[in-house]
Motif scaffolding. Structure first.
Motif, PDB file in Angstrom:
ATOM      1  N   LEU A   1       0.975  -3.396  -3.972  1.00  0.00           N
ATOM      2  CA  LEU A   1       0.864  -3.843  -2.585  1.00  0.00           C
ATOM      3  C   LEU A   1       1.482  -5.224  -2.393  1.00  0.00           C
ATOM      4  N   GLN A   2       1.152  -6.160  -3.268  1.00  0.00           N
ATOM      5  CA  GLN A   2       1.626  -7.536  -3.106  1.00  0.00           C
ATOM      6  C   GLN A   2       3.139  -7.649  -3.281  1.00  0.00           C
ATOM      7  N   THR A   3       3.697  -6.963  -4.263  1.00  0.00           N
ATOM      8  CA  THR A   3       5.142  -7.055  -4.483  1.00  0.00           C
ATOM      9  C   THR A   3       5.921  -6.390  -3.351  1.00  0.00           C
ATOM     10  N   THR A   4       5.400  -5.276  -2.855  1.00  0.00           N
ATOM     11  CA  THR A   4       6.074  -4.589  -1.748  1.00  0.00           C
ATOM     12  C   THR A   4       6.083  -5.462  -0.498  1.00  0.00           C
ATOM     13  N   ARG A   5       4.942  -6.051  -0.174  1.00  0.00           N
ATOM     14  CA  ARG A   5       4.852  -6.857   1.047  1.00  0.00           C
ATOM     15  C   ARG A   5       5.610  -8.171   0.943  1.00  0.00           C
ATOM     16  N   SER A   6       5.767  -8.688  -0.273  1.00  0.00           N
ATOM     17  CA  SER A   6       6.476  -9.962  -0.439  1.00  0.00           C
ATOM     18  C   SER A   6       7.989  -9.790  -0.472  1.00  0.00           C
ATOM     19  N   GLY A   7       8.432  -8.546  -0.557  1.00  0.00           N
ATOM     20  CA  GLY A   7       9.867  -8.290  -0.633  1.00  0.00           C
ATOM     21  C   GLY A   7      10.425  -8.381  -2.032  1.00  0.00           C
ATOM     22  N   ALA A   8       9.544  -8.524  -3.027  1.00  0.00           N
ATOM     23  CA  ALA A   8       9.993  -8.562  -4.426  1.00  0.00           C
ATOM     24  C   ALA A   8      10.331  -7.143  -4.894  1.00  0.00           C
ATOM     25  N   GLN A   9      10.852  -7.044  -6.109  1.00  0.00           N
ATOM     26  CA  GLN A   9      11.131  -5.732  -6.679  1.00  0.00           C
ATOM     27  C   GLN A   9       9.814  -4.978  -6.831  1.00  0.00           C
ATOM     28  N   LYS A  10       9.651  -3.885  -6.087  1.00  0.00           N
ATOM     29  CA  LYS A  10       8.389  -3.159  -6.166  1.00  0.00           C
ATOM     30  C   LYS A  10       8.411  -2.197  -7.351  1.00  0.00           C
ATOM     31  N   PRO A  11       7.231  -1.844  -7.849  1.00  0.00           N
ATOM     32  CA  PRO A  11       7.174  -0.929  -8.998  1.00  0.00           C
ATOM     33  C   PRO A  11       7.792   0.434  -8.694  1.00  0.00           C
ATOM     34  N   LEU A  12       8.256   1.063  -9.742  1.00  0.00           N
ATOM     35  CA  LEU A  12       8.803   2.415  -9.649  1.00  0.00           C
ATOM     36  C   LEU A  12       7.696   3.422  -9.331  1.00  0.00           C
ATOM     37  N   LEU A  13       6.500   3.155  -9.855  1.00  0.00           N
ATOM     38  CA  LEU A  13       5.392   4.106  -9.769  1.00  0.00           C
ATOM     39  C   LEU A  13       4.101   3.336  -9.950  1.00  0.00           C
ATOM     40  N   GLN A  14       3.035   3.807  -9.324  1.00  0.00           N
ATOM     41  CA  GLN A  14       1.707   3.265  -9.597  1.00  0.00           C
ATOM     42  C   GLN A  14       0.810   4.386 -10.098  1.00  0.00           C
ATOM     43  N   LEU A  15       0.340   4.242 -11.323  1.00  0.00           N
ATOM     44  CA  LEU A  15      -0.538   5.211 -11.965  1.00  0.00           C
ATOM     45  C   LEU A  15      -1.961   4.675 -11.872  1.00  0.00           C
ATOM     46  N   LEU A  16      -2.770   5.279 -11.018  1.00  0.00           N
ATOM     47  CA  LEU A  16      -4.101   4.769 -10.727  1.00  0.00           C
ATOM     48  C   LEU A  16      -5.155   5.759 -11.229  1.00  0.00           C
ATOM     49  N   LEU A  17      -5.788   5.412 -12.336  1.00  0.00           N
ATOM     50  CA  LEU A  17      -6.821   6.252 -12.912  1.00  0.00           C
ATOM     51  C   LEU A  17      -8.182   5.770 -12.411  1.00  0.00           C
ATOM     52  N   TYR A  18      -8.858   6.640 -11.661  1.00  0.00           N
ATOM     53  CA  TYR A  18     -10.155   6.332 -11.036  1.00  0.00           C
ATOM     54  C   TYR A  18     -10.260   4.852 -10.648  1.00  0.00           C
TER      55      TYR A  18
END
Length: 355
Positions: A209-226
Motif C-alpha cells: 500500500l505505501q509503495t504504491t501510494r508513494s509512487g515508488a516501485q510497487k511489489p510484483l505480488l503480495q502473498l498474504l497468509l492469514y
C-alpha cells in the motif's frame, strides 16, 4: 545435568510428536477426540491432534506475561516442530543497512536456480512481538524450493521495545534494499514481491500500500497468509474461534497492546490497511485464510475490498485449518498439502507475468 535435560527436552518432545503423527489414522483420531465441527466446517485431524497435544502439555496460547517469555515459548515450539532442514536450498546470511541499525536477513535460493528471477521479501509472523529468522526458516526454505524463487527473509524490530510503526519502517527499508540491490540478489527491481503470515502479512500488505501510494516501485505480488488487516473491529470469526484454536482472543489483544499501545493509531491505514481510502492499482494479491482462525473474516474482507478496487486477487480459504499452519509444515501432512497449493498459486501468478 539440568542444562542437559533442558537442551534435550525439545528434541524429545519433537520425537514424541512425530511418533504420534505416525500412528494409524484410527489411533490418531482416538487421541484427538471426536471431529470438531463449527460454522459448517470440520477441523482437519492433523490440526485437531496438534491442539490436543498442546493442551496435554499445558500450552494454551502464543502470549505470555512478558515478551521475553513469549519469545522463549515460540523458540521452544520451533525446536519441537522443526524437522531436518529441507535439502536443495542454498542459504546465506545477509545484513540490511537501516537508519535504526542493521537488520538481519537470510537469502534462500533453490540450489539449481542460477538465472535471474523473482525475489520474495518475506516478513515473519508473531504479532509483531515474537518470531525471528529461525522460527520461519523451514517455511522460507519450502517457498524457495517449491516456488522456484529466491526468498529474502527479514528480521524487524519487535514490540513492545519498538512499537508501531517501527516494524513497518523496517519492512519498508528491507523492501527498498531489495529493489535497490536486485541484481546482486539475483533478481530485477520490477520482480520483487512481498509476503508474510499474520503480522508479517500485515507488514507485506502495508508495504504494498505505501509503495504504491508513494509512487515508488510497487511489489510484483503480495502473498498474504492469514493477514491481520483491521485493528478496529471484532468480526464474527474472532468470536467463534477466539479460544482453543492456537491463536486466541487474549493473544490478539495482548499482541496489539504491545505493538500499538496508543489506541489512536489503530485506525492508521499503515496498521489497519483495510481502512485505507484507496486500494486501486495495488499489486496482485494471494490472500490465504483458514476456517478456524480468529483472523479469517478480516482477511476475507480485505480480499473482497481489493477485488472491488479492481486488484487481481486469488482468495483461498482452507476451511479445515488453523492460524499458523504454514510455520508448522513438518508436523502434519495436511499442513504441507495446503502449502503446496499456496505455492502452486504463487507459481501460476508469476508464470502469468511472464506470458
Amino acid at each position: 545435568m539440568p542444562n542437559v535435560v533442558e537442551a534435550l527436552q525439545p528434541a524429545l518432545e519433537g520425537a514424541a510428536m512425530r511418533a504420534v503423527y505416525a500412528l494409524p489414522q484410527p489411533l490418531r483420531r482416538l487421541i484427538a477426540g471426536p471431529p470438531v465441527r463449527l460454522d459448517d466446517q470440520e477441523l482437519a485431524l492433523d490440526a485437531q491432534l496438534l491442539l490436543k497435544l498442546q493442551k496435554i502439555t499445558g500450552q494454551t496460547g502464543l502470549s505470555a506475561p512478558t515478551a521475553e517469555q513469549a519469545r522463549a515459548g515460540m523458540a521452544h515450539a520451533t525446536k519441537i516442530t522443526s524437522g531436518a532442514p529441507l535439502s536443495g536450498v542454498v542459504v546465506a546470511e545477509r545484513t540490511i543497512p537501516s537508519p535504526n541499525g542493521d537488520l538481519a536477513a537470510r537469502l534462500y535460493r533453490p540450489k539449481d536456480l542460477t538465472e535471474t528471477g523473482p525475489l520474495l521479501v518475506f516478513y515473519h509472523g508473531g504479532g509483531w512481538v515474537i518470531g525471528d529468522l529461525d522460527s520461519y526458516d523451514d517455511l522460507c526454505r519450502f517457498l524457495a524450493k517449491n516456488a522456484g524463487i529466491r526468498v529474502l527473509s527479514v528480521d524487524y524490530r519487535l514490540a513492545p521495545e519498538y512499537p508501531f510503526p517501527a516494524a513497518l519502517d523496517d519492512a519498508l527499508t528491507a523492501y527498498s534494499y531489495a529493489v535497490d540491490n536486485a541484481a546482486e540478489l539475483g533478481s530485477s527491481s520490477d520482480a520483487i514481491a512481498v509476503g508474510g503470515d499474520s503480522a508479517g502479512g500485515n507488514l507485506a500488505a502495508a508495504v504494498a500500500l505505501q509503495t504504491t501510494r508513494s509512487g515508488a516501485q510497487k511489489p510484483l505480488l503480495q502473498l498474504l497468509l492469514y493477514p491481520a488487516v483491521d485493528a478496529t473491529r471484532r468480526r464474527r470469526s474472532r468470536e467463534l474461534f477466539g479460544d482453543g484454536f492456537l491463536l486466541t482472543d487474549h493473544d490478539m489483544t495482548w499482541f496489539m497492546e504491545q505493538y500499538s499501545p496508543d489506541e489512536s493509531t489503530l485506525t492508521d491505514p499503515r496498521l489497519s490497511v483495510l481502512l485505507a481510502d484507496d486500494h486501486t492499482d495495488l499489486p496482485t494479491a494471494i490472500v490465504v485464510t483458514c476456517g478456524f482462525d480468529p483472523l479469517r473474516d478480516e482477511g476475507e474482507a480485505y480480499a473482497q475490498t481489493l477485488t472491488d478496487a479492481g486488484v487481481p486477487v486469488v482468495a483461498r480459504r482452507f476451511p479445515d485449518l488453523i492460524h499458523g499452519f504454514a510455520s508448522i509444515r513438518p508436523v502434519g501432512h495436511r499442513f504441507e498439502e495446503a502449502l503446496f497449493e499456496v505455492v502452486g498459486n504463487v507459481r501460476a501468478v508469476l508464470d502469468l507475468r511472464k506470458s
